[in-house]
Design a protein around this motif. Structure first.
Motif, PDB file in Angstrom:
ATOM      1  N   ASN A   1       0.840  -1.203   0.000  1.00 35.34           N
ATOM      2  CA  ASN A   1       0.000   0.000   0.000  1.00 35.34           C
ATOM      3  C   ASN A   1       0.875   1.252   0.000  1.00 35.34           C
TER       4      ASN A   1
ATOM      5  N   ARG B   1       2.518   1.805  -3.248  1.00 33.47           N
ATOM      6  CA  ARG B   1       1.543   2.184  -4.280  1.00 33.47           C
ATOM      7  C   ARG B   1       1.114   3.651  -4.140  1.00 33.47           C
TER       8      ARG B   1
ATOM      9  N   GLY C   1      -6.985  -5.332   1.427  1.00 26.95           N
ATOM     10  CA  GLY C   1      -5.699  -5.430   2.133  1.00 26.95           C
ATOM     11  C   GLY C   1      -5.753  -4.974   3.581  1.00 26.95           C
TER      12      GLY C   1
HETATM   13 MG   LIG Z   1      -3.831  -2.789  -0.232  1.00 33.16          MG
END
Ligand SMILES: [Mg+2]
Ligand SMILES: Nc1ncnc2c1ncn2[C@@H]1O[C@H](COP(=O)(O)OP(=O)(O)OP(=O)(O)O)[C@@H](O)[C@H]1O
Length: 372
Positions: free
Chosen positions: A273, A276, A340
């Motif tokens: 995460n 990203r 997630g």
């Molecule tokens: Mg995620």
């Protein structure tokens, strides 16, 4: 005390005790009836006990007939007053209890309870307790509604997220059947789409195990440093591709009792995460340290900060930030499903830990705290 006084006390005690016992029996027999019976029993017992004491002492020649008559009249009058007062008190108590019953019934119907100042301390305590229960019930209803909403959202997004890669797969296989397109490129894309779907189904499975409470943890001492280095090694290619630097440090010798596989999943999800949401040339820092009787793992990224509303929802199932659902051609494959962080939270809580998010320039900081 003279011997007469001793005799008077003894006689009065014996007679009144007899009446008192009788009163207790009546109170016991009427225990399921209205409060009014109880208050009336107390008043009548008190008056009759006095009268019995007086009659008993008179029979033992301590009172003349005339005095006895006078005292009995006085007792009768006092008795009437006492019974009237007990009637009023009983009626008021019964009314309070009826009004409370009304409130409780409304609470049952609507789930709302408005505590009113009424009645003696005990009734007040019940009322306060009910108000607390109503509050807890409302909170859990709100949570339930939110969960239900996010479940609906999840189903609709998952079907959406599965439909588009499936359509792409069908188009590509049809093109290949017809001998069209670049087979090598199509194979790569097919492979990537399938991987993404496998990941998604795997995440869904994990989430359903968490929600069903059947996540079985194989707890063992795990070195946090090792878990973090493995996660960094795994995320390195993604970070490289995005031009994001990975850094940070975990204090040496830090061990935590955890399920190694699940803990790796937590760190990998947070790390991916962070990468990203960090622009190229940004940095993602992972750090681990001991706190109190646990350990703290922090991941700081360069996402530019989250709004308060976003922060309140990041851990919700299927929730994604606004930009995450707008696919661009090259992001289509690594797009997530919003699972997630819900998984991170579920796993951390199954370990009796906590995960929080806060803004910390130049991005946000996810902190996992686990008991040792
Ligand atoms: Mg995620
Ligand atoms: N490190 C982060 N910085 C900024 N925003 C984040 C970060 N991590 C998550 N978010 C926001 O929270 C949303 C939910 O994150 P989550 O990890 O649950 O889902 P996802 O990453 O979109 O998909 P998945 O994890 O299932 O592949 C993201 O879409 C994003 O908007």
């Amino acid at each position: 005390m003279t011997s007469d006084q001793v005799a008077i006390v003894a006689i009065a005690a014996a007679w009144s005790a007899g009446v008192g016992l009788l009163g207790l029996v009546v109170a016991w027999l009427t225990r399921r009836r209205s409060l009014r019976w109880q208050t009336a029993t107390v008043a009548v017992t008190a008056v009759v006990a006095v009268a019995a004491g007086v009659v008993g002492t008179a029979r033992a020649m301590f009172l003349s007939d005339h005095d006895l008559e006078v005292v009995l009249w006085v007792v009768v009058v006092a008795g009437v007053v006492a019974i009237a007062v007990s009637g009023v008190v009983g009626a008021v108590l019964a009314r309070w209890s009826r009004s409370m019953r009304g409130d409780v019934r409304r609470f049952g119907d609507s789930g709302e309870y408005v505590p009113a100042a009424r009645g003696p301390a005990e009734l007040q305590e019940i009322s306060d307790e009910l108000a607390q229960t109503a509050k807890r019930l409302q909170e859990s209803r709100a949570r339930e509604t939110r969960l239900e909403e996010s479940r609906r959202e999840l189903v609709s997004w998952v079907s959406h997220d599965l439909r588009s890669p499936l359509a792409a797969l069908r188009a590509m296989t049809e093109a290949l059947e017809d001998g069209l397109g670049d087979p090598e490129r199509y194979h790569r894309r097919i492979r990537a789409e399938v991987d993404r779907m496998v990941r998604m189904v795997d995440d869904l499975f994990e989430l359903s195990r968490i929600h069903a409470g059947v996540l079985s943890l194989n707890l063992e001492p795990v070195s946090l440093g090792d878990v973090v280095s493995e996660a960094i090694a795994g995320a390195d290619p993604v970070a490289l591709a995005g031009g994001v630097r990975l850094g940070g440090r975990v204090d040496a010798g830090l061990f935590v009792t955890a399920d190694p596989g699940e803990l790796s999943r937590v760190v990998a999800n947070l790390l991916l995460n962070a990468i990203r949401h960090t622009p190229s040339d940004g940095t993602v820092e992972v750090s681990g340290r001991a706190v109190g009787d646990g350990i703290e793992l922090a991941v700081v990224d360069g996402c530019g900060g989250l709004s308060n509303e976003d922060m309140a929802r990041v851990f919700d199932v299927a929730w994604q930030g606004t930009s995450a659902r707008t696919p661009t051609p090259d992001s289509a494959v690594d797009r997530g499903a919003g699972l997630g962080l819900a998984i991170v939270k579920g796993i951390v809580e199954a370990h009796r830990g906590r995960v929080t998010v806060a803004n910390e320039a130049p991005g946000c900081k996810f902190v996992v705290t686990l008991p040792i």
